[in-house]
Design a protein around this motif. Structure first.
Motif, mmCIF file in Angstrom:
data_model
loop_
_atom_site.group_PDB
_atom_site.id
_atom_site.type_symbol
_atom_site.label_atom_id
_atom_site.label_comp_id
_atom_site.label_asym_id
_atom_site.label_seq_id
_atom_site.Cartn_x
_atom_site.Cartn_y
_atom_site.Cartn_z
ATOM 1 N N PHE A 3 44.990 53.504 27.540
ATOM 2 C CA PHE A 3 45.130 53.795 28.951
ATOM 3 C C PHE A 3 44.905 52.503 29.712
ATOM 4 O O PHE A 3 44.278 51.573 29.221
ATOM 5 N N LEU A 4 45.458 52.445 30.905
ATOM 6 C CA LEU A 4 45.380 51.231 31.705
ATOM 7 C C LEU A 4 44.646 51.523 33.013
ATOM 8 O O LEU A 4 45.158 52.241 33.870
ATOM 9 N N GLY A 5 43.452 50.995 33.127
ATOM 10 C CA GLY A 5 42.684 51.086 34.362
ATOM 11 C C GLY A 5 42.292 49.694 34.792
ATOM 12 O O GLY A 5 42.383 48.743 34.023
ATOM 13 N N ILE A 6 41.860 49.558 36.030
ATOM 14 C CA ILE A 6 41.420 48.251 36.519
ATOM 15 C C ILE A 6 40.177 47.837 35.731
ATOM 16 O O ILE A 6 39.162 48.522 35.757
ATOM 17 N N ASP A 7 40.279 46.743 34.998
ATOM 18 C CA ASP A 7 39.164 46.261 34.188
ATOM 19 C C ASP A 7 38.469 45.101 34.899
ATOM 20 O O ASP A 7 37.329 45.232 35.332
ATOM 21 N N HIS A 8 39.159 43.972 35.025
ATOM 22 C CA HIS A 8 38.533 42.865 35.753
ATOM 23 C C HIS A 8 39.540 41.932 36.411
ATOM 24 O O HIS A 8 40.282 41.254 35.726
ATOM 25 N N PRO A 9 39.559 41.954 37.741
ATOM 26 C CA PRO A 9 40.272 40.905 38.460
ATOM 27 C C PRO A 9 39.542 39.578 38.233
ATOM 28 O O PRO A 9 38.304 39.516 38.278
ATOM 29 N N LEU A 10 40.298 38.519 37.957
ATOM 30 C CA LEU A 10 39.704 37.216 37.697
ATOM 31 C C LEU A 10 39.626 36.424 38.998
ATOM 32 O O LEU A 10 40.647 35.982 39.531
ATOM 33 N N ILE A 11 38.406 36.262 39.492
ATOM 34 C CA ILE A 11 38.174 35.550 40.744
ATOM 35 C C ILE A 11 38.035 34.068 40.420
ATOM 36 O O ILE A 11 37.033 33.630 39.849
#
Length: 282
Positions: A3-11
């Motif tokens: 499944f694809l969920g928001i894991d980590h936006p790379l800041i």
């Protein structure tokens, strides 16, 4: 099952040490920094199935390593940092990277390339072990800052240590990632295809794409200001639509007063942030 969920936006930030200090001052437990094998340095605030990840350039001599098709992770981050800080791309949680690749290909989104890597670690009992991670990169040529990669942590037990997932501010993940766009239609098309869902509206009435782990909120610049009270830099959309803010879930809403952390995006590495009350799930 993938499944694809928001894991980590790379800041992506230019000064990792300063960013770590800032996020710690906001009540996040930031683990000691490390480095990716492709040269970017990284610092993490860990949640269950999500991560707040801050990246910078650690070893420029490694930036051409781990090429994935036409994509070089280190160079991608470096290229955006030459222009501005902020989210360079986003990891999506999956339990099966191969299945995620097949699902997106069926929806007309080909995989740009694959990266497999690991690092040596020492468990709490002193025994050596090694992480294993597979990334499937999906580069968006027309909206590069909205590029994503499916991230499978084969040994999540070597990442999600309970003592590193307890944050003084009560944070336990992301409720939403807010994207700013002058034209929202291409963004909605991209994200609905990635997640295989229809667009909807969130509880605040803004365009939204739900994932299995938080939702994308898509707004125009005026809507963004109405939510966060922050002013976007004049050139913020020079590279097209991009993530401008994160809503962080906290179990003790009163502890953080439910107000934006700061309206000065430069202090958080090119994003705004607010805490939102949400009961912690097991």
């Amino acid at each position: 099952m993938a499944f694809l969920g928001i894991d980590h936006p790379l800041i992506a930030v230019r000064d990792l040490d300063q960013a770590i200090e800032t996020y710690r001052s906001l009540g996040f437990f930031i683990a000691p920094p490390g480095q990716h094998p492709w040269g970017t340095s990284t610092a993490l605030a860990l949640f269950r199935h999500q991560i707040l990840e801050i990246v910078s350039i650690g070893d420029a001599s490694l930036l051409d390593g781990y090429e994935a098709g036409s994509f070089r992770f280190g160079r991608h981050v470096e290229g955006f940092l030459e222009k501005s800080e902020g989210v360079a791309l986003t990891a999506l949680f999956t339990e099966d990277a191969g299945e995620a690749e097949a699902q997106l290909a069926a929806r007309g989104i080909p995989c740009t390339g694959t990266i497999n890597f690991g690092r040596d670690v020492v468990r709490a009992n002193g025994q050596p072990d090694r992480t294993k991670t597979t990334l499937k990169v999906f580069h968006n040529d027309t909206m590069p800052r909205l590029s994503v990669f499916a991230c499978q942590q084969h040994r999540r037990d070597l990442l999600e240590f309970p003592d590193r997932m307890t944050h003084p501010n009560g944070a336990h993940g992301f409720a939403a990632a807010t994207i700013v766009a002058e034209d929202k239609a291409p963004v909605l098309d991209w994200l609905t295809r990635v997640h295989d869902v229809s667009a909807t509206t969130d509880a605040e009435g803004f365009d939204s794409v739900e994932t299995t782990n938080g939702h994308w909120r898509i707004v125009d610049p005026s809507q963004f200001h109405s939510i966060y009270g922050a002013d976007l830099p004049d050139d913020f959309l020079a590279d097209g639509p991009r993530i401008a803010a994160l809503d962080v879930r906290v179990s003790d809403f009163d502890a953080v007063n439910g107000v934006p952390v700061t309206t000065e995006m430069s202090k958080l590495g090119g994003i705004a942030m607010r805490f939102v009350g949400s009961r912690k799930h097991a």
